[in-house]
Design a protein around this motif. Sequence first.
Motif, PDB file in Angstrom:
ATOM      1  N   ASP A 104       0.822  -1.204   0.000  1.00 30.90           N
ATOM      2  CA  ASP A 104       0.000   0.000   0.000  1.00 30.90           C
ATOM      3  C   ASP A 104       0.857   1.256   0.000  1.00 30.90           C
ATOM      4  O   ASP A 104       0.570   2.223  -0.723  1.00 30.90           O
ATOM      5  CB  ASP A 104      -0.931   0.011   1.223  1.00 30.90           C
ATOM      6  N   GLU A 105       1.894   1.254   0.793  1.00 30.90           N
ATOM      7  CA  GLU A 105       2.773   2.424   0.875  1.00 30.90           C
ATOM      8  C   GLU A 105       3.498   2.645  -0.440  1.00 30.90           C
ATOM      9  O   GLU A 105       3.627   3.776  -0.913  1.00 30.90           O
ATOM     10  CB  GLU A 105       3.767   2.239   2.017  1.00 30.90           C
ATOM     11  N   GLN A 106       3.973   1.566  -1.044  1.00 32.76           N
ATOM     12  CA  GLN A 106       4.676   1.670  -2.324  1.00 32.76           C
ATOM     13  C   GLN A 106       3.719   2.113  -3.436  1.00 32.76           C
ATOM     14  O   GLN A 106       4.100   2.891  -4.314  1.00 32.76           O
ATOM     15  CB  GLN A 106       5.305   0.317  -2.679  1.00 32.76           C
ATOM     16  N   GLN A 107       2.487   1.620  -3.389  1.00 34.58           N
ATOM     17  CA  GLN A 107       1.501   2.015  -4.386  1.00 34.58           C
ATOM     18  C   GLN A 107       1.221   3.514  -4.311  1.00 34.58           C
ATOM     19  O   GLN A 107       1.147   4.200  -5.335  1.00 34.58           O
ATOM     20  CB  GLN A 107       0.196   1.246  -4.180  1.00 34.58           C
ATOM     21  N   LYS A 162       3.147   5.876  -3.345  1.00 33.91           N
ATOM     22  CA  LYS A 162       4.274   6.614  -3.918  1.00 33.91           C
ATOM     23  C   LYS A 162       4.308   6.466  -5.439  1.00 33.91           C
ATOM     24  O   LYS A 162       4.600   7.426  -6.169  1.00 33.91           O
ATOM     25  CB  LYS A 162       5.578   6.119  -3.307  1.00 33.91           C
ATOM     26  N   ALA A 163       3.995   5.256  -5.922  1.00 33.96           N
ATOM     27  CA  ALA A 163       4.006   5.029  -7.368  1.00 33.96           C
ATOM     28  C   ALA A 163       2.934   5.868  -8.064  1.00 33.96           C
ATOM     29  O   ALA A 163       3.164   6.400  -9.153  1.00 33.96           O
ATOM     30  CB  ALA A 163       3.789   3.550  -7.661  1.00 33.96           C
ATOM     31  N   TYR A 164       1.757   5.976  -7.456  1.00 31.15           N
ATOM     32  CA  TYR A 164       0.675   6.767  -8.035  1.00 31.15           C
ATOM     33  C   TYR A 164       1.027   8.259  -8.090  1.00 31.15           C
ATOM     34  O   TYR A 164       0.600   8.976  -8.995  1.00 31.15           O
ATOM     35  CB  TYR A 164      -0.611   6.602  -7.233  1.00 31.15           C
ATOM     36  N   GLU A 165       1.796   8.727  -7.119  1.00 32.86           N
ATOM     37  CA  GLU A 165       2.153  10.154  -7.058  1.00 32.86           C
ATOM     38  C   GLU A 165       3.029  10.574  -8.229  1.00 32.86           C
ATOM     39  O   GLU A 165       2.927  11.691  -8.730  1.00 32.86           O
ATOM     40  CB  GLU A 165       2.886  10.459  -5.750  1.00 32.86           C
ATOM     41  N   GLY A 166       3.900   9.677  -8.686  1.00 34.14           N
ATOM     42  CA  GLY A 166       4.814  10.023  -9.765  1.00 34.14           C
ATOM     43  C   GLY A 166       5.898  10.967  -9.303  1.00 34.14           C
ATOM     44  O   GLY A 166       5.969  11.362  -8.128  1.00 34.14           O
ATOM     45  N   GLU A 167       6.735  11.353 -10.245  1.00 32.26           N
ATOM     46  CA  GLU A 167       7.846  12.265  -9.945  1.00 32.26           C
ATOM     47  C   GLU A 167       7.869  13.368 -10.994  1.00 32.26           C
ATOM     48  O   GLU A 167       8.000  13.101 -12.191  1.00 32.26           O
ATOM     49  CB  GLU A 167       9.171  11.509  -9.967  1.00 32.26           C
ATOM     50  N   ALA A 168       7.732  14.599 -10.530  1.00 33.44           N
ATOM     51  CA  ALA A 168       7.708  15.739 -11.462  1.00 33.44           C
ATOM     52  C   ALA A 168       9.062  15.894 -12.145  1.00 33.44           C
ATOM     53  O   ALA A 168      10.114  15.723 -11.518  1.00 33.44           O
ATOM     54  CB  ALA A 168       7.342  17.017 -10.712  1.00 33.44           C
ATOM     55  N   THR A 169       9.036  16.205 -13.436  1.00 39.16           N
ATOM     56  CA  THR A 169      10.277  16.457 -14.165  1.00 39.16           C
ATOM     57  C   THR A 169      10.798  17.847 -13.825  1.00 39.16           C
ATOM     58  O   THR A 169      10.040  18.725 -13.411  1.00 39.16           O
ATOM     59  CB  THR A 169      10.053  16.350 -15.675  1.00 39.16           C
ATOM     60  N   LEU A 170      12.084  18.033 -14.001  1.00 36.85           N
ATOM     61  CA  LEU A 170      12.705  19.315 -13.690  1.00 36.85           C
ATOM     62  C   LEU A 170      12.262  20.372 -14.690  1.00 36.85           C
ATOM     63  O   LEU A 170      12.330  20.168 -15.911  1.00 36.85           O
ATOM     64  CB  LEU A 170      14.232  19.178 -13.722  1.00 36.85           C
ATOM     65  N   THR A 171      11.784  21.504 -14.188  1.00 34.43           N
ATOM     66  CA  THR A 171      11.386  22.613 -15.048  1.00 34.43           C
ATOM     67  C   THR A 171      11.565  23.909 -14.289  1.00 34.43           C
ATOM     68  O   THR A 171      11.515  23.933 -13.056  1.00 34.43           O
ATOM     69  CB  THR A 171       9.918  22.457 -15.500  1.00 34.43           C
ATOM     70  N   TYR A 172      11.774  24.982 -15.044  1.00 34.14           N
ATOM     71  CA  TYR A 172      11.993  26.278 -14.415  1.00 34.14           C
ATOM     72  C   TYR A 172      10.794  27.202 -14.560  1.00 34.14           C
ATOM     73  O   TYR A 172      10.789  28.305 -14.029  1.00 34.14           O
ATOM     74  CB  TYR A 172      13.249  26.939 -15.007  1.00 34.14           C
ATOM     75  N   THR A 225       6.686  26.313 -14.625  1.00 37.07           N
ATOM     76  CA  THR A 225       5.607  25.335 -14.732  1.00 37.07           C
ATOM     77  C   THR A 225       4.418  25.854 -15.531  1.00 37.07           C
ATOM     78  O   THR A 225       3.537  25.077 -15.886  1.00 37.07           O
ATOM     79  CB  THR A 225       5.122  24.908 -13.335  1.00 37.07           C
ATOM     80  N   ASP A 226       4.364  27.153 -15.809  1.00 38.31           N
ATOM     81  CA  ASP A 226       3.308  27.689 -16.670  1.00 38.31           C
ATOM     82  C   ASP A 226       3.629  27.471 -18.139  1.00 38.31           C
ATOM     83  O   ASP A 226       2.754  27.604 -18.994  1.00 38.31           O
ATOM     84  CB  ASP A 226       3.106  29.194 -16.420  1.00 38.31           C
ATOM     85  N   ARG A 227       4.876  27.159 -18.444  1.00 38.47           N
ATOM     86  CA  ARG A 227       5.287  26.959 -19.835  1.00 38.47           C
ATOM     87  C   ARG A 227       5.601  25.509 -20.153  1.00 38.47           C
ATOM     88  O   ARG A 227       5.334  25.049 -21.269  1.00 38.47           O
ATOM     89  CB  ARG A 227       6.528  27.828 -20.130  1.00 38.47           C
ATOM     90  N   LYS A 228       6.159  24.776 -19.195  1.00 39.07           N
ATOM     91  CA  LYS A 228       6.517  23.369 -19.439  1.00 39.07           C
ATOM     92  C   LYS A 228       6.473  22.598 -18.129  1.00 39.07           C
ATOM     93  O   LYS A 228       7.038  23.043 -17.130  1.00 39.07           O
ATOM     94  CB  LYS A 228       7.909  23.273 -20.068  1.00 39.07           C
ATOM     95  N   ALA A 229       5.789  21.450 -18.163  1.00 37.45           N
ATOM     96  CA  ALA A 229       5.675  20.641 -16.952  1.00 37.45           C
ATOM     97  C   ALA A 229       5.474  19.185 -17.348  1.00 37.45           C
ATOM     98  O   ALA A 229       4.867  18.880 -18.374  1.00 37.45           O
ATOM     99  CB  ALA A 229       4.499  21.122 -16.097  1.00 37.45           C
ATOM    100  N   GLY A 230       6.006  18.285 -16.522  1.00 32.04           N
ATOM    101  CA  GLY A 230       5.879  16.863 -16.839  1.00 32.04           C
ATOM    102  C   GLY A 230       5.945  16.012 -15.591  1.00 32.04           C
ATOM    103  O   GLY A 230       6.253  16.497 -14.497  1.00 32.04           O
ATOM    104  N   CYS A 231       5.649  14.712 -15.774  1.00 35.67           N
ATOM    105  CA  CYS A 231       5.683  13.794 -14.644  1.00 35.67           C
ATOM    106  C   CYS A 231       6.056  12.404 -15.154  1.00 35.67           C
ATOM    107  O   CYS A 231       5.685  12.018 -16.274  1.00 35.67           O
ATOM    108  CB  CYS A 231       4.325  13.752 -13.941  1.00 35.67           C
ATOM    109  N   ARG A 232       6.805  11.650 -14.317  1.00 35.66           N
ATOM    110  CA  ARG A 232       7.220  10.295 -14.658  1.00 35.66           C
ATOM    111  C   ARG A 232       6.666   9.306 -13.626  1.00 35.66           C
ATOM    112  O   ARG A 232       6.578   9.624 -12.442  1.00 35.66           O
ATOM    113  CB  ARG A 232       8.755  10.181 -14.655  1.00 35.66           C
ATOM    114  N   TRP A 233       6.341   8.110 -14.129  1.00 37.14           N
ATOM    115  CA  TRP A 233       5.913   7.017 -13.261  1.00 37.14           C
ATOM    116  C   TRP A 233       6.685   5.763 -13.657  1.00 37.14           C
ATOM    117  O   TRP A 233       7.063   5.600 -14.817  1.00 37.14           O
ATOM    118  CB  TRP A 233       4.428   6.727 -13.406  1.00 37.14           C
ATOM    119  N   LYS A 234       6.882   4.854 -12.710  1.00 39.78           N
ATOM    120  CA  LYS A 234       7.598   3.612 -12.981  1.00 39.78           C
ATOM    121  C   LYS A 234       7.076   2.517 -12.068  1.00 39.78           C
ATOM    122  O   LYS A 234       6.738   2.773 -10.897  1.00 39.78           O
ATOM    123  CB  LYS A 234       9.101   3.804 -12.748  1.00 39.78           C
ATOM    124  N   ALA A 235       7.001   1.296 -12.599  1.00 40.50           N
ATOM    125  CA  ALA A 235       6.608   0.156 -11.771  1.00 40.50           C
ATOM    126  C   ALA A 235       7.259  -1.110 -12.316  1.00 40.50           C
ATOM    127  O   ALA A 235       7.285  -1.334 -13.535  1.00 40.50           O
ATOM    128  CB  ALA A 235       5.096   0.002 -11.734  1.00 40.50           C
TER     129      ALA A 235
END
Length: 305
Positions: free
Chosen positions: A78-81, A83-93, A95-105
């Motif tokens: 449950d704890e791992q799930q 965190k997995a659902y939250e994803g990880e935001a990509t680096l951006t300077y 966020t109004d112009r470019k934003a992204g997110c990554r997930w992995k399992a």
Amino acid sequence: MQRKAYVPGAAALLAALLAGCTGGSGDGGAAEDSKAGGSATTATSAQPGKYSTLPQPCGSVTEDALDSLLPGIADLTDEQQEKAYEGEATLTYDTDRKAGCRWKADSADATDHLLVDFERVVSYDNAVSDDSRAAKVYSTQEEAADLPEPSDSPDVEDTGDGGDTGDGGDTGDTGETPSASASASSTAKGSKGSGTSDESGSSSDGKADSDDTSSPTATASETPAALQPRRIGDLADEAFLDDELSASGSTARQRTVTVVFRTSNVVVTVSYEEQPTQAGIVPDSEEMQDRALKLARSLADSLNA
């Protein structure tokens, strides 16, 4: 004497009237020209894009969608799930112009990755609209994907419906040429750095038969026309799908399905990767494309809601 006094007076009155009329029409003309000039300036001013902000990318994909795209989530605690659902935001300077997110399992069968990227395009040229600038950004990405040319007609979906690449059969060899050319393109994309295996497969019939079951080249060559990299005609303003099969080390095969679409001044990229854990297993192209396209359509609907 009275007649002489009357004539100059009438002339003066007439002159005054004429001067008044001339001055009035001149003022009106100047005002009218000014309005015309203003409207012309407005007409040439480019329109801003539909979107002035971007959605929060890590909240843009539902848990149900992630369960489908990343089957390994079901095997997590449950704890791992969470965190997995939250994803990880990509680096951006910005966020109004470019934003992204990554997930992995990870699962017993494969490792799956998902990336969703939003780019809001703004034109700082008054003569170029945000939409036009975004269309250029999208076009650059499509050109970089190097999609195979449609076999016969601009309607890719018609050529992909089943083997009616046979429509080209009326011209003799064209019945085989479309699938062959599409396969060659996909093979080139799927076997980057694997040119030697491709050559050996064509020079030795015995080896080709034994190697075809595991080589990315053979798998790519069997990909139906409907699953080849292509433009998607019914997604947002414009869209395309790319599908690459590459070798990872000497055993595993990694497939990456990418869907890019533009809606007004926002360009969205969905990148879906799968790498099996067992040697000789090739990720299913149709299944991965279906999942990626379903997510892309969902994102387009939410942007236009």
